[in-house]
Design an enzyme around this catalytic site. Structure first.
Site, PDB file in Angstrom:
ATOM      1  N   SER A 181      -2.519   0.767  -4.874  1.00 13.75           N
ATOM      2  CA  SER A 181      -2.926   1.984  -4.159  1.00 13.75           C
ATOM      3  C   SER A 181      -4.201   2.606  -4.699  1.00 13.75           C
ATOM      4  CB  SER A 181      -1.789   3.011  -4.272  1.00 13.75           C
ATOM      5  OG  SER A 181      -2.189   4.282  -3.796  1.00 13.75           O
ATOM      6  N   ASN A 182      -4.877   3.336  -3.812  1.00 11.14           N
ATOM      7  CA  ASN A 182      -5.992   4.199  -4.204  1.00 11.14           C
ATOM      8  C   ASN A 182      -5.542   5.362  -5.085  1.00 11.14           C
ATOM      9  OD1 ASN A 182      -8.110   2.888  -2.887  1.00 11.14           O
ATOM     10  ND2 ASN A 182      -7.924   4.104  -1.009  1.00 11.14           N
ATOM     11  N   ASP A 188       0.854  -1.171   0.000  1.00  9.00           N
ATOM     12  CA  ASP A 188       0.000   0.000   0.000  1.00  9.00           C
ATOM     13  C   ASP A 188       0.904   1.240   0.000  1.00  9.00           C
ATOM     14  OD1 ASP A 188      -2.373   1.666   0.493  1.00  9.00           O
ATOM     15  OD2 ASP A 188      -1.505   1.920   2.493  1.00  9.00           O
ATOM     16  N   ARG A 236      -7.782  13.477   6.086  1.00  8.45           N
ATOM     17  CA  ARG A 236      -7.469  12.078   5.783  1.00  8.45           C
ATOM     18  C   ARG A 236      -8.678  11.174   6.023  1.00  8.45           C
ATOM     19  NH1 ARG A 236      -5.256   8.005   2.969  1.00  8.45           N
ATOM     20  NH2 ARG A 236      -4.406   6.323   4.235  1.00  8.45           N
TER      21      ARG A 236
END
Lengths: 229, 229
Positions: A124-125, A16, A47
């Site tokens: 990852s996003n 990640d 966040r």
């Protein structure tokens, strides 16, 4: 660690990005000029909202790339704190998420794993452009075989289609993938998909109650090479 | 308000439960005995984790009923605050979510809408048993034609399958449904599905940045009958 893999294949380590390789807390520095003493609160709320929006947009079938979600979350965090911010300023500040520093031990551990013959990738996003910017900024681009982004499936973690990007690319079974994340919910989703999961518990936090547990835990990436605290 | 509906059908008013009809902040009272001065912090963290787990479990394809999610979220909230809690105690405390009080104006507004000929329903993350307990505890069970629970589709809001429970049951188009929620993200999901949406903004909060806006806003349910602040 046997970086040569269990069984026949080479080991594939999949990382990640945000909160695992790159320090999301560092955005506080960029918020201080605008928000002063409110910067740490805004950074934490930003966040949390950023993640919340990835989950909500995925469930609503309303995917937008991570740059947009990140910008929208900052606007929400500022407004929730009673602080005005226009979209152009939010765009500027949101760019901080494409230039986060790597945690100190990251370059050394990645180099060590690569030297032992492991294949390394990011899942990852973040959008492809953000991921390129991050690995180049931290001078670790050469360590990775692939930067896999949710953008190709247009749904965010922890949807199984995201974790499936790894097994599709490498033609391996899920339990041959060593997945590494600092986010408990990401660890839970990856474990449910079938990955072998290491939780990087940088803040000595509680693990999420989602019915899945990581295979192992370390306080930073050095757990992967058998050294460190 | 024309409770007779726009066009041919009777108006269908569909209410979210938690934070819309029933006061989730009231769980603080049940937490004080165990957690003392930490109760308000635990209550807020519990609610946030409860929602987070509904979204994460939906994305992970790991549905569990709302009682379980609510219990797990309380255990996480307590552990995150460094406070130990066993599963039995968590079960007892989590039962608070099946006995929340209605907000003060709720019974009167529902009675008024029903007298005007509107059909009223609840659409909620709560399990059927929780919803029955809540409406009976607040003596408003007779107001509702249906208590629709996500449990029948095994995915939580804001997945479109949840909102589709309403159009399926009543055989109406989405834009004939008047949806009412105190949760901005729920309003966003419902609006994306096509409902006419009223946001009950009880805390004068910021609306979520998810690309959808409610049709109208009120500080409590009285906005639905054209009275109140």
């Amino acid at each position: 660690v046997d970086a040569g893999g269990s069984g026949t294949g080479r080991a594939v380590f999949v990382f990640d990005a945000f909160g695992t390789l790159f320090d999301t807390a560092s955005v506080v520095d960029q918020l201080v000029e605008r928000f002063g003493a409110d910067a740490p609160t805004i950074a934490a709320s930003w966040r949390a909202s950023q993640l919340r929006y990835t989950w909500l947009r995925s469930l609503m079938d309303a995917y937008e790339p991570f740059e947009r979600v990140t910008r929208d979350a900052l606007m929400y965090a500022a407004r929730s704190a009673g602080l005005a911010i226009d979209e152009a300023s939010a765009d500027d500040l949101a760019a901080a998420y494409a230039s986060l520093p790597a945690y100190p031990e990251v370059p050394g551990v990645l180099a060590d794993l690569q030297e032992r013959g492991a294949t390394l990738a990011i899942l990852s996003n973040g959008s492809p452009a953000m991921l390129r910017s991050l690995v180049e900024g931290a001078s670790i681009a050469d360590r990775f075989d692939a930067l896999l982004s949710v953008d190709s499936v247009r749904v965010y973690k922890p949807h199984p289609a995201v974790y499936g990007l790894v097994t599709d690319r490498y033609g391996v079974a899920a339990d041959d993938v060593r997945f590494v994340s600092g986010n408990p919910w990401d660890c839970s989703g990856a474990r449910r998909f079938g990955f072998e999961v290491t939780w990087i518990d940088r803040a000595s936090g509680a693990f999420d109650e989602l019915g899945e547990r990581p295979s192992r835990r370390g306080s930073d990436l050095r757990v992967l090479i058998g050294v460190g605290p």
